[in-house]
Design an enzyme around this catalytic site. Sequence first.
Site, PDB file in Angstrom:
ATOM      1  N   LEU A  56      36.363  38.485  32.732  1.00  0.00           N
ATOM      2  CA  LEU A  56      35.298  38.725  33.706  1.00  0.00           C
ATOM      3  C   LEU A  56      35.707  39.704  34.800  1.00  0.00           C
ATOM      4  CD1 LEU A  56      33.856  35.114  34.191  1.00  0.00           C
ATOM      5  CD2 LEU A  56      32.923  36.974  32.811  1.00  0.00           C
ATOM      6  N   GLY A  57      36.937  39.669  35.202  1.00  0.00           N
ATOM      7  CA  GLY A  57      37.367  40.582  36.258  1.00  0.00           C
ATOM      8  C   GLY A  57      38.721  40.184  36.805  1.00  0.00           C
ATOM      9  N   LYS A  58      39.263  41.105  37.601  1.00  0.00           N
ATOM     10  CA  LYS A  58      40.571  40.883  38.213  1.00  0.00           C
ATOM     11  C   LYS A  58      40.475  41.215  39.688  1.00  0.00           C
ATOM     12  CE  LYS A  58      45.489  42.019  37.760  1.00  0.00           C
ATOM     13  NZ  LYS A  58      46.489  42.807  37.002  1.00  0.00           N
ATOM     14  N   SER A  60      42.290  40.460  43.864  1.00  0.00           N
ATOM     15  CA  SER A  60      43.581  40.490  44.546  1.00  0.00           C
ATOM     16  C   SER A  60      44.292  39.151  44.478  1.00  0.00           C
ATOM     17  CB  SER A  60      43.375  40.886  46.010  1.00  0.00           C
ATOM     18  OG  SER A  60      42.450  40.011  46.640  1.00  0.00           O
ATOM     19  N   HIS A  61      43.570  38.090  44.076  1.00  0.00           N
ATOM     20  CA  HIS A  61      44.177  36.764  44.075  1.00  0.00           C
ATOM     21  C   HIS A  61      44.206  36.130  42.698  1.00  0.00           C
ATOM     22  CE1 HIS A  61      43.623  37.484  48.254  1.00  0.00           C
ATOM     23  NE2 HIS A  61      42.327  37.253  48.228  1.00  0.00           N
ATOM     24  N   VAL A  64      40.107  36.380  36.188  1.00  0.00           N
ATOM     25  CA  VAL A  64      39.070  35.405  35.863  1.00  0.00           C
ATOM     26  C   VAL A  64      38.567  35.632  34.444  1.00  0.00           C
ATOM     27  CG1 VAL A  64      36.877  34.405  36.586  1.00  0.00           C
ATOM     28  CG2 VAL A  64      38.409  35.396  38.295  1.00  0.00           C
ATOM     29  N   ASP A 177      38.597  36.229  53.854  1.00  0.00           N
ATOM     30  CA  ASP A 177      38.388  37.340  52.916  1.00  0.00           C
ATOM     31  C   ASP A 177      36.913  37.441  52.546  1.00  0.00           C
ATOM     32  OD1 ASP A 177      39.243  39.515  51.499  1.00  0.00           O
ATOM     33  OD2 ASP A 177      39.836  38.388  49.718  1.00  0.00           O
TER      34      ASP A 177
END
Length: 428
Positions: A56-58, A60-61, A64, A177
């Site tokens: 799904l995505g990446k 900074s923490h 997913v 954040d």
Amino acid sequence: MPYLTCNAESAIATCDPHSLKKKKKPKSPAQAQPVRHFAYSDILDATNNFSADTFLGKGSHGTVYKAAFHGGALVAAVKITKPKTSNEIEILSHLKKNPRLVNLIGFCNDQTQTNNINNNKLIVVEYMPNGSLHELLHSTKKPVRPPSWTARVRFAVQVAKAVRLLHSSEPPVIHRDIKSSNVLIDEKWNARLGDFGLAVRGHVADSRVPPAGTLGYLDPCYLAPGDLSSKSDVFSFGVLLLEIASGRHALDVRHSPPSVLDWAVPLVRRGEFKEICDPRIGAPPDMAAFRRMAVLAARCVRSTPERRPSMVEVLECLTAVRKCFRAPVMWKRIKRRVEIARGDLFHDWDRSEEVVRVVKLGSSSSRRNGKVSSVSGVEYEGGHANPAVRSRSVGSGSGLVGFGFKNRKGKVRLKRSRSMGSPVPLRW
């Protein structure tokens, strides 16, 4: 003694009848389901061994993936957190489930696996099928339209509710954040605040965590652990509000100045509010309400934290703005119904005065043979109306010619006329 026995065949009830009422079960204090523990093998099956199809995505923490448990009965998102930001499980597990947050479902901490990916904790959270607010605002794909003003204000209100919920919890939580990529859109197109990898829970005066955040949203006053406060989230929310209003990135080197903050705040001070509006959708329906929203954003990003509003005040202001934005849309829909109803009868009249408002009707005794002999106080006003259709019978009226009224279930409608001469222009 609840019963007094008289004989073997009968008994007299002596208890208080009020005591027979069932006592209500006390509500659980958390009102939340317990956090589930997932086996690592189940997560592998749900994510198809973390295949590219489920990516799904990446951020900074963490990274997913989409996961489908129990044959698709439970669709969730699995996040591989970094070791330094593994406090996300603790933060979310102490928060009540709320429709404005991306809530925690469970976690995995199976240390028996030898896979390197399991060195980090895995958390399972609710799946948001419509991406992030950042994608909606800045997508360059042609079929994707930028959000309307009504949707943007709704998103702003929903994020404000999420931040207020965090600040009002006991102990309070500071997100640290807040940004558009951490605002996710659920299946009903509502905004939810997620990614608590940098969140801090408890009294911030004793916080030892170093300053952290995202450039463009980070509070410049937050230079040391002791500087952290809830007003740091207010600053980030103010930048997000300017991003929602203008459609510009929080930090974009293609513009000068690159910061949306340095570009928009001077425009607010000069009163050039139309310059801030996203040019892709034009000016909002209510500029007075938009000015309130822009001024609120400028107040949130003040250099002195003490002068910034609280999230309670922010939410109150945005709620009032949302009501103003929704009203013109409602009248626009009614206006469209009137246009469809009146057909070619009104095509020569002023298009800016399109909507009819019935102020006062004549008495019922003035109706004769299905006709209206007198109608007072009927006028046209742009943007205010009752739905209207054409009339079957025509009489005469003061201020309105060629219309009859018929009342059905308390609603006043205009019906089509059987005999209609040439339309006579109205004067008002």
